[in-house]
Design a protein around this motif. Structure first.
Motif, short mmCIF file in Angstrom:
data_model
loop_
_atom_site.label_atom_id
_atom_site.label_comp_id
_atom_site.label_asym_id
_atom_site.label_seq_id
_atom_site.Cartn_x
_atom_site.Cartn_y
_atom_site.Cartn_z
N LEU A 316 0.95 -1.02 0.02
CA LEU A 316 -0.15 -0.21 0.04
C LEU A 316 1.24 1.32 0.21
N LYS A 317 1.97 1.61 0.72
CA LYS A 317 2.58 2.33 0.75
C LYS A 317 3.64 2.70 -0.93
N HIS A 318 3.89 1.80 -1.21
CA HIS A 318 4.79 1.53 -2.38
C HIS A 318 4.17 1.39 -3.53
N ASN A 319 2.68 0.61 -3.66
CA ASN A 319 2.19 0.30 -5.26
C ASN A 319 1.01 0.44 -5.27
N LYS A 320 0.51 2.44 -5.60
CA LYS A 320 -0.95 3.11 -5.08
C LYS A 320 -1.21 3.07 -7.28
N SER A 321 -0.87 2.26 -7.72
CA SER A 321 -1.39 2.69 -9.14
C SER A 321 -2.68 1.88 -9.83
N SER A 322 -2.94 0.68 -9.24
CA SER A 322 -3.76 -0.26 -9.88
C SER A 322 -5.02 -0.22 -8.45
N ARG A 323 -6.23 0.02 -8.04
CA ARG A 323 -7.34 0.37 -7.71
C ARG A 323 -7.20 -0.70 -7.52
N THR A 324 -7.09 -1.58 -8.57
CA THR A 324 -7.90 -3.63 -7.43
C THR A 324 -6.95 -4.01 -6.48
N PHE A 325 -5.43 -4.02 -6.96
CA PHE A 325 -4.68 -3.95 -6.47
C PHE A 325 -4.54 -3.82 -4.68
N THR A 326 -5.07 -2.26 -4.63
CA THR A 326 -5.61 -1.79 -3.28
C THR A 326 -6.52 -2.04 -3.06
N ALA A 327 -7.10 -2.14 -3.88
CA ALA A 327 -8.41 -2.99 -2.56
C ALA A 327 -8.02 -4.45 -2.32
N ASN A 328 -7.60 -5.76 -2.71
CA ASN A 328 -7.54 -6.46 -2.22
C ASN A 328 -6.39 -6.69 -1.29
N ASN A 329 -5.58 -5.66 -1.27
CA ASN A 329 -4.49 -5.60 0.11
C ASN A 329 -5.18 -4.82 1.22
N LEU A 330 -6.83 -4.01 1.03
CA LEU A 330 -7.20 -3.62 2.15
C LEU A 330 -7.54 -4.62 2.63
N LEU A 331 -8.46 -5.19 1.91
CA LEU A 331 -9.28 -6.32 2.12
C LEU A 331 -8.64 -7.95 2.55
N VAL A 332 -7.10 -7.80 2.62
CA VAL A 332 -6.72 -8.87 3.54
C VAL A 332 -6.63 -8.06 4.87
N LEU A 333 -7.09 -6.85 5.12
CA LEU A 333 -6.79 -6.71 6.64
C LEU A 333 -8.35 -6.48 6.89
N LYS A 334 -9.35 -5.90 5.97
CA LYS A 334 -10.44 -5.89 6.48
C LYS A 334 -11.10 -7.56 6.76
N LEU A 335 -10.90 -8.93 6.21
CA LEU A 335 -10.86 -9.86 6.42
C LEU A 335 -10.84 -10.97 7.62
N THR A 336 -8.91 -10.17 7.65
CA THR A 336 -8.63 -10.60 9.26
C THR A 336 -9.52 -10.46 10.75
N ASP A 337 -9.87 -9.41 10.43
CA ASP A 337 -10.44 -8.29 11.58
C ASP A 337 -10.04 -8.95 12.76
N ASN A 338 -9.02 -8.71 13.41
CA ASN A 338 -8.70 -8.64 14.79
C ASN A 338 -8.40 -7.41 15.20
N SER A 339 -7.68 -6.92 16.08
CA SER A 339 -7.41 -5.42 16.93
C SER A 339 -5.90 -5.43 16.27
N GLU A 340 -5.11 -6.81 15.54
CA GLU A 340 -3.95 -5.82 15.22
C GLU A 340 -3.53 -5.52 14.25
N SER A 341 -5.53 -5.92 12.78
CA SER A 341 -5.05 -5.42 11.50
C SER A 341 -5.69 -4.18 11.21
N ARG A 342 -7.52 -3.65 12.32
CA ARG A 342 -7.07 -2.62 12.30
C ARG A 342 -6.13 -1.27 13.12
N ALA A 343 -5.75 -2.06 13.83
CA ALA A 343 -4.57 -1.03 14.17
C ALA A 343 -3.80 -0.77 13.00
N VAL A 344 -3.50 -1.90 11.77
CA VAL A 344 -2.97 -1.42 10.83
C VAL A 344 -3.43 -0.49 9.69
N LEU A 345 -4.53 -0.57 10.10
CA LEU A 345 -6.04 -0.08 8.58
C LEU A 345 -5.71 1.09 9.72
#
Length: 368
Positions: A316-345
Protein backbone atom coordinates in the motif's frame (compact mmCIF):
# COMPACT_ATOMS: atom_id res chain seq x y z
CA UNK A 1 -38.85 -69.15 -0.01
CA UNK A 2 -39.08 -65.99 -2.08
CA UNK A 3 -39.61 -68.07 -5.21
CA UNK A 4 -42.58 -69.88 -3.64
CA UNK A 5 -44.02 -66.51 -2.69
CA UNK A 6 -43.69 -65.28 -6.24
CA UNK A 7 -45.50 -68.33 -7.61
CA UNK A 8 -48.34 -67.73 -5.14
CA UNK A 9 -49.13 -64.40 -6.78
CA UNK A 10 -51.83 -65.70 -9.10
CA UNK A 11 -53.08 -62.19 -10.00
CA UNK A 12 -50.56 -59.96 -11.83
CA UNK A 13 -49.36 -57.11 -9.63
CA UNK A 14 -50.27 -54.50 -12.20
CA UNK A 15 -53.90 -55.61 -12.20
CA UNK A 16 -54.12 -56.06 -8.45
CA UNK A 17 -52.74 -52.65 -7.63
CA UNK A 18 -54.59 -50.80 -10.36
CA UNK A 19 -58.01 -51.75 -9.04
CA UNK A 20 -59.89 -48.75 -7.65
CA UNK A 21 -56.73 -46.60 -7.93
CA UNK A 22 -56.69 -43.12 -9.34
CA UNK A 23 -54.32 -43.07 -12.32
CA UNK A 24 -51.69 -40.42 -11.85
CA UNK A 25 -49.41 -40.02 -14.87
CA UNK A 26 -47.70 -36.65 -14.54
CA UNK A 27 -45.78 -34.70 -11.95
CA UNK A 28 -45.26 -32.73 -9.91
CA UNK A 29 -48.80 -33.21 -8.66
CA UNK A 30 -50.94 -30.61 -7.00
CA UNK A 31 -52.91 -31.79 -4.00
CA UNK A 32 -56.07 -30.98 -5.92
CA UNK A 33 -55.13 -33.61 -8.53
CA UNK A 34 -55.08 -36.47 -6.04
CA UNK A 35 -58.30 -37.95 -4.60
CA UNK A 36 -58.64 -37.45 -0.86
CA UNK A 37 -58.72 -41.24 -0.42
CA UNK A 38 -55.11 -41.38 -1.57
CA UNK A 39 -53.80 -38.60 0.70
CA UNK A 40 -52.36 -39.56 4.09
CA UNK A 41 -51.09 -37.78 7.18
CA UNK A 42 -47.78 -38.32 9.00
CA UNK A 43 -49.68 -40.05 11.76
CA UNK A 44 -51.31 -42.52 9.39
CA UNK A 45 -47.96 -43.29 7.77
CA UNK A 46 -46.35 -43.84 11.18
CA UNK A 47 -49.16 -46.19 12.19
CA UNK A 48 -48.70 -48.33 9.09
CA UNK A 49 -44.93 -48.48 9.56
CA UNK A 50 -45.23 -49.52 13.21
CA UNK A 51 -48.03 -52.03 12.67
CA UNK A 52 -47.83 -55.78 12.30
CA UNK A 53 -48.83 -55.69 8.64
CA UNK A 54 -45.38 -56.27 7.23
CA UNK A 55 -44.33 -58.52 4.41
CA UNK A 56 -41.75 -61.02 5.58
CA UNK A 57 -39.77 -63.58 3.67
CA UNK A 58 -41.77 -66.75 3.40
CA UNK A 59 -45.16 -65.02 3.63
CA UNK A 60 -47.50 -64.45 0.73
CA UNK A 61 -47.99 -60.85 -0.37
CA UNK A 62 -51.71 -60.51 0.30
CA UNK A 63 -52.99 -57.06 -0.64
CA UNK A 64 -56.69 -57.90 -0.61
CA UNK A 65 -58.70 -55.48 1.50
CA UNK A 66 -55.72 -53.24 2.18
CA UNK A 67 -55.79 -49.46 1.94
CA UNK A 68 -53.79 -47.69 -0.75
CA UNK A 69 -51.18 -46.78 1.88
CA UNK A 70 -50.88 -50.37 3.09
CA UNK A 71 -50.56 -51.69 -0.45
CA UNK A 72 -47.72 -49.32 -1.27
CA UNK A 73 -46.02 -50.02 2.05
CA UNK A 74 -46.18 -53.81 1.69
CA UNK A 75 -45.00 -53.67 -1.90
CA UNK A 76 -42.15 -51.33 -0.92
CA UNK A 77 -41.14 -53.75 1.84
CA UNK A 78 -41.12 -56.68 -0.56
CA UNK A 79 -38.94 -54.80 -3.06
CA UNK A 80 -36.61 -53.77 -0.23
CA UNK A 81 -36.22 -57.33 1.00
CA UNK A 82 -35.70 -58.90 -2.41
CA UNK A 83 -32.11 -60.12 -2.17
CA UNK A 84 -29.65 -59.64 -5.01
CA UNK A 85 -27.19 -62.18 -3.64
CA UNK A 86 -28.77 -65.20 -5.32
CA UNK A 87 -31.43 -63.59 -7.45
CA UNK A 88 -33.83 -65.81 -9.40
CA UNK A 89 -35.55 -64.96 -12.67
CA UNK A 90 -38.86 -64.64 -10.81
CA UNK A 91 -37.28 -62.02 -8.55
CA UNK A 92 -36.11 -60.03 -11.58
CA UNK A 93 -39.56 -60.29 -13.15
CA UNK A 94 -41.09 -58.98 -9.93
CA UNK A 95 -38.65 -56.06 -9.76
CA UNK A 96 -39.30 -55.13 -13.39
CA UNK A 97 -43.04 -55.12 -12.75
CA UNK A 98 -42.58 -53.09 -9.57
CA UNK A 99 -40.39 -50.57 -11.42
CA UNK A 100 -43.51 -49.59 -13.43
CA UNK A 101 -45.69 -49.18 -10.34
CA UNK A 102 -47.74 -45.98 -10.11
CA UNK A 103 -47.90 -44.63 -6.54
CA UNK A 104 -51.18 -45.12 -4.73
CA UNK A 105 -50.52 -43.19 -1.51
CA UNK A 106 -49.44 -39.55 -1.25
CA UNK A 107 -48.56 -36.93 1.34
CA UNK A 108 -48.53 -33.15 1.25
CA UNK A 109 -45.08 -31.75 0.56
CA UNK A 110 -43.88 -29.67 3.56
CA UNK A 111 -43.02 -26.69 1.35
CA UNK A 112 -46.19 -26.30 -0.66
CA UNK A 113 -49.45 -27.77 -2.03
CA UNK A 114 -47.64 -30.57 -3.85
CA UNK A 115 -48.43 -34.27 -3.46
CA UNK A 116 -45.44 -36.61 -3.13
CA UNK A 117 -45.50 -40.43 -2.99
CA UNK A 118 -45.21 -41.86 0.51
CA UNK A 119 -43.33 -44.93 -0.74
CA UNK A 120 -41.52 -44.65 -4.07
CA UNK A 121 -41.76 -48.29 -5.06
CA UNK A 122 -40.77 -47.76 -8.69
CA UNK A 123 -37.54 -45.91 -7.91
CA UNK A 124 -36.45 -48.51 -5.36
CA UNK A 125 -37.16 -51.35 -7.76
CA UNK A 126 -35.31 -49.58 -10.57
CA UNK A 127 -32.32 -49.08 -8.28
CA UNK A 128 -32.30 -52.75 -7.36
CA UNK A 129 -32.36 -53.72 -11.03
CA UNK A 130 -29.49 -51.30 -11.67
CA UNK A 131 -27.43 -52.87 -8.87
CA UNK A 132 -28.13 -56.33 -10.27
CA UNK A 133 -26.91 -55.26 -13.70
CA UNK A 134 -23.82 -53.69 -12.10
CA UNK A 135 -22.99 -56.93 -10.28
CA UNK A 136 -23.34 -58.88 -13.51
CA UNK A 137 -21.15 -56.46 -15.44
CA UNK A 138 -18.46 -56.50 -12.74
CA UNK A 139 -17.89 -60.18 -13.43
CA UNK A 140 -17.23 -59.42 -17.09
CA UNK A 141 -14.98 -56.43 -16.45
CA UNK A 142 -12.97 -57.95 -13.61
CA UNK A 143 -10.57 -60.01 -15.71
CA UNK A 144 -9.97 -57.12 -18.13
CA UNK A 145 -8.77 -54.83 -15.36
CA UNK A 146 -5.57 -56.83 -14.97
CA UNK A 147 -5.15 -58.40 -18.42
CA UNK A 148 -6.29 -55.64 -20.80
CA UNK A 149 -6.53 -52.15 -19.24
CA UNK A 150 -7.14 -50.55 -22.66
CA UNK A 151 -10.22 -52.75 -23.22
CA UNK A 152 -11.36 -52.08 -19.66
CA UNK A 153 -11.25 -48.34 -20.36
CA UNK A 154 -13.35 -48.67 -23.52
CA UNK A 155 -15.97 -50.95 -22.02
CA UNK A 156 -16.25 -48.98 -18.78
CA UNK A 157 -17.74 -46.03 -20.68
CA UNK A 158 -20.47 -47.92 -22.50
CA UNK A 159 -23.34 -47.13 -20.13
CA UNK A 160 -24.12 -46.02 -16.58
CA UNK A 161 -24.06 -49.69 -15.55
CA UNK A 162 -20.60 -50.19 -17.11
CA UNK A 163 -19.22 -47.08 -15.43
CA UNK A 164 -20.54 -47.97 -11.99
CA UNK A 165 -19.26 -51.54 -12.33
CA UNK A 166 -15.82 -50.21 -13.26
CA UNK A 167 -15.86 -47.71 -10.39
CA UNK A 168 -16.64 -50.43 -7.86
CA UNK A 169 -13.91 -52.66 -9.26
CA UNK A 170 -11.36 -49.86 -8.99
CA UNK A 171 -12.34 -49.37 -5.36
CA UNK A 172 -12.14 -53.04 -4.39
CA UNK A 173 -9.12 -54.00 -6.53
CA UNK A 174 -6.22 -53.62 -4.12
CA UNK A 175 -3.38 -54.83 -6.34
CA UNK A 176 -3.28 -52.56 -9.37
CA UNK A 177 0.30 -52.46 -10.62
CA UNK A 178 1.93 -49.12 -11.52
CA UNK A 179 1.89 -50.18 -15.18
CA UNK A 180 -1.81 -50.99 -15.14
CA UNK A 181 -2.60 -47.76 -13.33
CA UNK A 182 -0.58 -45.75 -15.86
CA UNK A 183 -2.40 -47.39 -18.79
CA UNK A 184 -5.78 -46.69 -17.20
CA UNK A 185 -4.93 -43.04 -16.59
CA UNK A 186 -3.58 -42.67 -20.13
CA UNK A 187 -6.72 -44.22 -21.60
CA UNK A 188 -9.17 -42.07 -19.64
CA UNK A 189 -7.15 -38.89 -20.24
CA UNK A 190 -7.20 -39.53 -24.01
CA UNK A 191 -10.95 -40.23 -23.88
CA UNK A 192 -11.52 -36.84 -22.26
CA UNK A 193 -9.38 -35.10 -24.88
CA UNK A 194 -11.45 -36.51 -27.73
CA UNK A 195 -14.74 -36.03 -25.89
CA UNK A 196 -15.51 -39.74 -25.69
CA UNK A 197 -17.33 -40.42 -22.42
CA UNK A 198 -15.62 -37.44 -20.82
CA UNK A 199 -17.67 -37.27 -17.63
CA UNK A 200 -17.46 -41.03 -17.08
CA UNK A 201 -13.71 -40.93 -17.67
CA UNK A 202 -13.33 -38.07 -15.22
CA UNK A 203 -15.24 -39.98 -12.52
CA UNK A 204 -13.08 -43.07 -13.00
CA UNK A 205 -9.87 -41.02 -13.02
CA UNK A 206 -10.99 -39.42 -9.76
CA UNK A 207 -11.59 -42.89 -8.33
CA UNK A 208 -8.05 -43.97 -9.28
CA UNK A 209 -6.58 -40.77 -7.82
CA UNK A 210 -8.34 -41.35 -4.52
CA UNK A 211 -8.03 -45.11 -4.17
CA UNK A 212 -4.40 -45.36 -5.33
CA UNK A 213 -3.29 -41.86 -4.23
CA UNK A 214 -2.04 -41.60 -7.78
CA UNK A 215 -0.51 -38.20 -8.62
CA UNK A 216 -0.79 -38.69 -12.39
CA UNK A 217 -4.51 -39.45 -12.11
CA UNK A 218 -5.08 -36.39 -9.92
CA UNK A 219 -3.29 -34.19 -12.45
CA UNK A 220 -5.41 -35.63 -15.24
CA UNK A 221 -8.61 -34.83 -13.33
CA UNK A 222 -7.64 -31.29 -12.35
CA UNK A 223 -6.22 -30.42 -15.78
CA UNK A 224 -9.15 -31.85 -17.74
CA UNK A 225 -10.51 -29.40 -20.29
CA UNK A 226 -14.14 -29.97 -19.26
CA UNK A 227 -16.01 -28.48 -16.33
CA UNK A 228 -17.24 -30.94 -13.75
CA UNK A 229 -18.05 -31.11 -10.03
CA UNK A 230 -15.65 -34.07 -9.86
CA UNK A 231 -12.73 -31.66 -10.28
CA UNK A 232 -13.87 -29.42 -7.41
CA UNK A 233 -14.59 -32.43 -5.19
CA UNK A 234 -11.10 -33.85 -5.68
CA UNK A 235 -9.49 -30.47 -5.08
CA UNK A 236 -11.11 -30.13 -1.65
CA UNK A 237 -10.08 -33.68 -0.70
CA UNK A 238 -6.42 -33.62 -1.75
CA UNK A 239 -5.28 -33.63 1.88
CA UNK A 240 -6.82 -37.07 2.34
CA UNK A 241 -4.80 -38.74 -0.42
CA UNK A 242 -1.60 -36.78 -1.01
CA UNK A 243 1.43 -35.50 0.91
CA UNK A 244 1.90 -31.80 1.63
CA UNK A 245 4.48 -31.53 -1.15
CA UNK A 246 2.19 -33.26 -3.66
CA UNK A 247 -0.70 -30.98 -2.69
CA UNK A 248 1.51 -27.93 -3.16
CA UNK A 249 2.50 -29.08 -6.64
CA UNK A 250 -1.08 -29.83 -7.70
CA UNK A 251 -2.50 -26.59 -6.32
CA UNK A 252 0.22 -24.28 -7.58
CA UNK A 253 -0.16 -25.77 -11.05
CA UNK A 254 -3.83 -24.71 -11.07
CA UNK A 255 -3.03 -21.24 -9.69
CA UNK A 256 -0.14 -20.50 -12.03
CA UNK A 257 -2.12 -21.78 -14.99
CA UNK A 258 -5.10 -19.60 -13.99
CA UNK A 259 -7.42 -22.50 -14.73
CA UNK A 260 -11.12 -22.70 -13.90
CA UNK A 261 -10.05 -24.15 -10.53
CA UNK A 262 -7.55 -21.39 -9.73
CA UNK A 263 -9.75 -19.42 -7.34
CA UNK A 264 -10.62 -22.49 -5.28
CA UNK A 265 -7.01 -23.69 -5.47
CA UNK A 266 -5.71 -20.42 -3.96
CA UNK A 267 -7.99 -20.81 -0.95
CA UNK A 268 -6.86 -24.43 -0.55
CA UNK A 269 -3.24 -23.35 -0.97
CA UNK A 270 -3.50 -21.00 1.99
CA UNK A 271 -4.39 -23.98 4.18
CA UNK A 272 -1.17 -25.86 3.42
CA UNK A 273 1.44 -26.31 6.11
CA UNK A 274 3.77 -23.32 6.35
CA UNK A 275 6.74 -25.62 5.68
CA UNK A 276 5.60 -26.22 2.07
CA UNK A 277 3.52 -23.13 1.37
CA UNK A 278 5.12 -20.40 -0.75
CA UNK A 279 3.37 -17.21 0.35
CA UNK A 280 4.56 -15.44 -2.79
CA UNK A 281 1.99 -17.51 -4.69
CA UNK A 282 -0.73 -15.82 -2.62
CA UNK A 283 0.63 -12.27 -2.59
CA UNK A 284 1.50 -12.25 -6.30
CA UNK A 285 -2.15 -12.64 -7.24
CA UNK A 286 -3.52 -9.69 -5.25
CA UNK A 287 -3.39 -7.57 -8.40
CA UNK A 288 -5.30 -10.14 -10.47
CA UNK A 289 -8.87 -9.05 -11.22
CA UNK A 290 -10.17 -12.63 -11.14
CA UNK A 291 -8.05 -14.14 -8.36
CA UNK A 292 -7.26 -11.16 -6.13
CA UNK A 293 -10.22 -11.50 -3.78
CA UNK A 294 -9.54 -15.22 -3.29
CA UNK A 295 -5.90 -14.42 -2.53
CA UNK A 296 -7.02 -11.82 0.01
CA UNK A 297 -9.21 -14.39 1.74
CA UNK A 298 -6.41 -16.98 1.81
CA UNK A 299 -3.88 -14.47 3.22
CA UNK A 300 -6.33 -13.26 5.88
CA UNK A 301 -6.76 -16.83 7.10
CA UNK A 302 -3.00 -17.31 7.24
CA UNK A 303 -2.70 -14.08 9.23
CA UNK A 304 -5.11 -15.33 11.87
CA UNK A 305 -2.57 -17.96 12.93
CA UNK A 306 0.71 -16.52 11.57
CA UNK A 307 0.21 -12.73 11.49
CA UNK A 308 2.51 -10.76 9.19
CA UNK A 309 1.28 -7.45 7.84
CA UNK A 310 4.59 -6.14 6.51
CA UNK A 311 3.97 -7.15 2.88
CA UNK A 312 0.51 -5.55 2.88
CA UNK A 313 1.79 -2.31 4.39
CA UNK A 314 4.65 -2.19 1.90
CA UNK A 315 2.29 -2.86 -0.99
CA UNK A 316 0.00 0.00 0.00
CA UNK A 317 2.90 2.36 0.65
CA UNK A 318 4.75 1.84 -2.61
CA UNK A 319 2.22 0.53 -5.16
CA UNK A 320 -0.58 3.04 -5.70
CA UNK A 321 -1.24 2.73 -9.41
CA UNK A 322 -3.86 -0.04 -9.36
CA UNK A 323 -7.30 0.20 -7.75
CA UNK A 324 -7.64 -3.59 -7.84
CA UNK A 325 -4.30 -4.12 -6.13
CA UNK A 326 -5.09 -1.47 -3.48
CA UNK A 327 -8.57 -2.82 -2.84
CA UNK A 328 -7.41 -6.42 -2.41
CA UNK A 329 -4.60 -5.45 -0.03
CA UNK A 330 -7.12 -3.56 2.09
CA UNK A 331 -9.46 -6.54 1.86
CA UNK A 332 -6.80 -8.73 3.50
CA UNK A 333 -6.88 -6.48 6.59
CA UNK A 334 -10.66 -6.23 6.55
CA UNK A 335 -11.09 -10.03 6.42
CA UNK A 336 -8.44 -10.69 9.08
CA UNK A 337 -10.60 -8.56 11.40
CA UNK A 338 -8.73 -8.56 14.70
CA UNK A 339 -7.33 -5.83 16.89
CA UNK A 340 -3.92 -5.98 15.22
CA UNK A 341 -5.28 -5.76 11.66
CA UNK A 342 -7.55 -2.86 12.62
CA UNK A 343 -4.55 -1.06 14.12
CA UNK A 344 -2.67 -1.55 10.86
CA UNK A 345 -5.65 -0.19 8.92
CA UNK A 346 -5.75 2.93 11.10
CA UNK A 347 -2.02 3.47 10.70
CA UNK A 348 -2.27 3.11 6.91
CA UNK A 349 -5.13 5.57 6.83
CA UNK A 350 -3.38 8.10 9.08
CA UNK A 351 -0.16 7.97 7.04
CA UNK A 352 -1.96 8.57 3.75
CA UNK A 353 -0.96 5.29 2.13
CA UNK A 354 -4.39 4.98 0.47
CA UNK A 355 -4.44 7.00 -2.75
CA UNK A 356 -8.15 6.78 -3.60
CA UNK A 357 -10.59 9.01 -1.72
CA UNK A 358 -13.53 6.59 -1.92
CA UNK A 359 -11.36 3.82 -0.44
CA UNK A 360 -10.18 6.11 2.35
CA UNK A 361 -13.81 6.83 3.20
CA UNK A 362 -14.63 3.12 3.14
CA UNK A 363 -11.73 2.22 5.45
CA UNK A 364 -12.73 5.00 7.81
CA UNK A 365 -16.22 3.49 8.03
CA UNK A 366 -14.67 0.10 8.90
CA UNK A 367 -12.88 1.66 11.87
CA UNK A 368 -15.92 3.37 13.37
Amino acid sequence: MINRTMKALAIPLSLLLASQAHSVEKGPLLLSEVPSSQLYTDRQVAQVKSGDEQWQKGHELNLTGKSFLEKDYLLYQKVQQTSLESVAQSDLDFLREASKHKPLAYQKHPEGPIATPVFDVASLASHKLFLHDVNTQKQQLSSQLSTSPELFVRQSMGSAVDTEAARQLLITHSQLTPTTTHLLVKGYREAIEVGDGAQQSLLLLKTIAEEASDFEAAQAVLNASIRSPHKHQLLTQLHRFFSDAEQEALLSEQINGKTDLASQAIIQYGQLASSVRNNHVLYSNLSDAALGASSALAISRVNKTHPDYSVIVNNLKHNKSSRTFTANNLLVLKLTDNSESRAVLKDILDKGYIQYSDMRAEVASWLQ
